[in-house]
Design an enzyme around this catalytic site. Structure first.
Site, PDB file in Angstrom:
ATOM      1  N   LYS A 161      37.944  38.197  41.344  1.00 10.00           N
ATOM      2  CA  LYS A 161      36.875  38.841  42.126  1.00 10.00           C
ATOM      3  C   LYS A 161      37.316  39.051  43.567  1.00 10.00           C
ATOM      4  O   LYS A 161      36.994  40.064  44.184  1.00 10.00           O
ATOM      5  CB  LYS A 161      35.604  37.993  42.046  1.00 10.00           C
ATOM      6  CG  LYS A 161      34.914  38.149  40.670  1.00 10.00           C
ATOM      7  CD  LYS A 161      33.703  37.272  40.503  1.00 10.00           C
ATOM      8  CE  LYS A 161      34.086  35.879  40.127  1.00 10.00           C
ATOM      9  NZ  LYS A 161      32.999  35.015  39.685  1.00 10.00           N
TER      10      LYS A 161
ATOM     11  N   HIS B 257      35.753  31.517  50.125  1.00  6.64           N
ATOM     12  CA  HIS B 257      35.070  31.108  48.897  1.00  6.64           C
ATOM     13  C   HIS B 257      34.956  29.586  48.891  1.00  6.64           C
ATOM     14  O   HIS B 257      35.911  28.885  49.206  1.00  6.64           O
ATOM     15  CB  HIS B 257      35.859  31.565  47.656  1.00  6.64           C
ATOM     16  CG  HIS B 257      35.207  31.109  46.384  1.00  6.64           C
ATOM     17  ND1 HIS B 257      34.221  31.834  45.763  1.00  6.64           N
ATOM     18  CD2 HIS B 257      35.363  29.986  45.657  1.00  6.64           C
ATOM     19  CE1 HIS B 257      33.810  31.177  44.694  1.00  6.64           C
ATOM     20  NE2 HIS B 257      34.481  30.049  44.604  1.00  6.64           N
TER      21      HIS B 257
ATOM     22  N   ARG C 204      31.961  31.070  28.532  1.00  6.32           N
ATOM     23  CA  ARG C 204      32.447  29.741  28.946  1.00  6.32           C
ATOM     24  C   ARG C 204      31.277  28.784  29.078  1.00  6.32           C
ATOM     25  O   ARG C 204      31.359  27.620  28.705  1.00  6.32           O
ATOM     26  CB  ARG C 204      33.181  29.849  30.295  1.00  6.32           C
ATOM     27  CG  ARG C 204      34.590  30.396  30.163  1.00  6.32           C
ATOM     28  CD  ARG C 204      35.128  30.809  31.526  1.00  6.32           C
ATOM     29  NE  ARG C 204      35.251  29.691  32.439  1.00  6.32           N
ATOM     30  CZ  ARG C 204      35.270  29.818  33.776  1.00  6.32           C
ATOM     31  NH1 ARG C 204      35.163  31.015  34.339  1.00  6.32           N
ATOM     32  NH2 ARG C 204      35.389  28.763  34.533  1.00  6.32           N
TER      33      ARG C 204
ATOM     34  N   SER D 141      38.754  33.514  37.225  1.00  6.65           N
ATOM     35  CA  SER D 141      37.404  33.989  37.532  1.00  6.65           C
ATOM     36  C   SER D 141      37.213  34.212  39.032  1.00  6.65           C
ATOM     37  O   SER D 141      36.703  35.253  39.464  1.00  6.65           O
ATOM     38  CB  SER D 141      36.403  32.954  37.005  1.00  6.65           C
ATOM     39  OG  SER D 141      35.105  33.241  37.431  1.00  6.65           O
TER      40      SER D 141
ATOM     41  N   ASP E 202      35.025  39.262  33.668  1.00  7.35           N
ATOM     42  CA  ASP E 202      34.576  37.930  34.087  1.00  7.35           C
ATOM     43  C   ASP E 202      33.129  37.684  33.676  1.00  7.35           C
ATOM     44  O   ASP E 202      32.764  36.556  33.324  1.00  7.35           O
ATOM     45  CB  ASP E 202      34.716  37.764  35.601  1.00  7.35           C
ATOM     46  CG  ASP E 202      34.229  36.391  36.062  1.00  7.35           C
ATOM     47  OD1 ASP E 202      34.817  35.390  35.609  1.00  7.35           O
ATOM     48  OD2 ASP E 202      33.269  36.310  36.842  1.00  7.35           O
TER      49      ASP E 202
HETATM   50  N1  URA Z   1      32.730  30.362  40.384  1.00  4.53           N
HETATM   51  C1  URA Z   1      33.188  31.430  39.687  1.00  4.53           C
HETATM   52  O1  URA Z   1      32.967  32.561  40.064  1.00  4.53           O
HETATM   53  N2  URA Z   1      33.911  31.211  38.570  1.00  4.53           N
HETATM   54  C2  URA Z   1      34.181  29.964  38.129  1.00  4.53           C
HETATM   55  O2  URA Z   1      34.832  29.841  37.121  1.00  4.53           O
HETATM   56  C3  URA Z   1      33.696  28.871  38.849  1.00  4.53           C
HETATM   57  C4  URA Z   1      32.967  29.097  39.981  1.00  4.53           C
END
Ligand code: URA
Length: 411
Positions: free
Chosen positions: A196, A91, A177, A192, A170
């Site tokens: 995932k 990521h 947010r 977040s 999320d």
């Molecule tokens: N990417 C995400 O999936 N969540 C975040 O809070 C920031 C970047």
């Protein structure tokens, strides 16, 4: 999911507790995430709690509980026993010209890993992997869980969007947010992102945390804290998690913009990529191979990844991944041929301009942020979710750092 015992306090009391800077219990955090998911708490209350978390932060225990509850709010994937230890992903917190996933996922698949990469779309000025891939005609980023299994079985990697049932809490929290100025909160970002990745049931995860003027987190210290928070929570969820901090000032590689970045990724997969992309791909991939025990050291891992780019093994995986995700055989084969005529398949920009220097000197800096903002305004990115993007908008850097330039003599 089975109904859980709700804590006795009412939700306004949970908000007050966090607002006053107290630690929430695991049960209270569960109430919050369940309420978000089941829509039993009002949006105003969710917004207030998000702001309280933004203002007061969370200790490691709370962040872990939040991440776990978010992960459990939807489907958690399960994989065949023989893939144990092979499930990996990367990521990145986002950059300009960041096309690393397009090269890294097939390179890892060529090393025998399984890569169920769930990616996102462009965020603010940064590009999104899904937008890039959609500039390839026929590429479908939405795949059912069954299809995802099939592609992982047959190819070893896929790059897809989030399904409705993956971390639904999320989706709600992220949208709120965005409109309550609570995106840049360490526990909320950690929850977040890692929820995932947790739902992908990974063996190992590597995080590319960017810092610099074209990154979302500008200074090294805040990038470090974010990396530390995500690594701690990832490891507590049973995922071997590592992080790399990388500078994000100049664009990565020489191309920025969806179509151009696909072309540059294909060049990397053909062993002709620029050094900075190669360095990131081999470092992140090498680290993963080392973490899952497929390489004895980071250096060995880097060499193994590099070999897959030189010998065509990663390119073949990319070709098969495209076919698995809906691209016609012939198109995939043409794009992957040695002397591909990319513009016979991909969309070329309508207008092209070469920008010439007005003076002479040495290139000391290339401002990735400015390039990204200009391209964004030209249509490469979106100003609100759901907007279309223009895949052909892009920029190619014709100079590199340290190069001497002089004004062209006309006539
Ligand atoms: N990417 C995400 O999936 N969540 C975040 O809070 C920031 C970047």
């Amino acid at each position: 999911m089975a109904h859980h015992e709700q804590s006795k306090a009412t939700f306004p009391e949970h908000i007050r507790k966090k607002r006053n800077g107290e630690q929430l219990s695991a049960g209270e955090i569960r109430d919050f995430v369940q309420g978000v998911k089941d829509k039993t708490i009002q949006e105003s209350q969710i917004g207030a709690m998000l702001m309280a978390i933004w203002l007061k932060g969370m200790v490691a225990e709370e962040t872990l509980a939040l991440t776990k509850e978010m992960m459990m709010s939807g489907e958690v994937m399960s994989w065949p026993a023989e893939w144990e230890g092979l499930m990996v992903d990367k990521h990145s917190t986002g950059g300009v010209g960041d096309k690393i996933s397009l090269v890294l996922a097939p390179a890892l698949a060529a090393c025998g890993c399984k890569v169920p990469m769930i990616s996102g779309r462009g965020l603010a000025h940064t590009g999104g992997t899904l937008d890039k891939l959609e500039s390839i005609p026929g590429f479908n980023v939405y795949q059912s869980v069954q299809q995802l299994h099939r592609i992982l079985e047959e190819v070893g990697c896929c790059i897809v969007g989030q399904t409705d049932n993956l971390v639904p809490a999320d989706k709600v929290m992220y949208a709120l947010r965005d409109v309550t100025s609570t995106v840049d909160s360490l526990p909320l970002i950690t929850g977040s992102i890692i929820s995932k990745k947790g739902a992908e049931s990974l063996s190992a995860l590597v995080l590319d945390v960017k810092f610099g003027n074209a990154a979302l987190y500008k200074d090294l210290d805040s990038a470090k804290s974010l990396a530390q928070s995500m690594v701690t929570v990832g490891n507590s969820l049973g995922i071997r998690t590592g992080a790399v901090l990388s500078r994000m000032n100049c664009p990565i590689g020489r191309c920025v913009g969806n179509t151009l970045e696909v072309m540059e990724s294909l060049e990397c997969l053909k062993g002709r990529g620029p050094d900075d992309i190669l360095e990131l791909v081999t470092s992140l991939g090498g680290l993963l191979l080392w973490m899952i025990g497929r390489a004895g050291s980071l250096d060995e891992g880097k060499k193994v990844i590099s070999t897959t780019l030189q010998n065509g093994a990663a390119l073949e995986k990319f070709q098969n991944m495209m076919i698995g995700q809906g691209v016609a055989n012939q198109i995939a084969a043409s794009l992957c041929s040695t002397n591909a005529d990319y513009y016979s398949i991909l969309r070329r920009a309508h207008y092209q301009t070469e920008l010439e220097t007005q003076g002479h000197g040495t290139v000391l800096d290339i401002d990735g942020m400015v390039i990204a903002q200009v391209l964004h305004r030209l249509g490469a990115g979106r100003s609100k979710a759901g907007d279309p993007v223009n895949h052909s908008v892009g920029a190619e850097l014709l100079v590199s750092l340290g190069q001497k330039v002089e004004k062209a003599l006309l006539n």
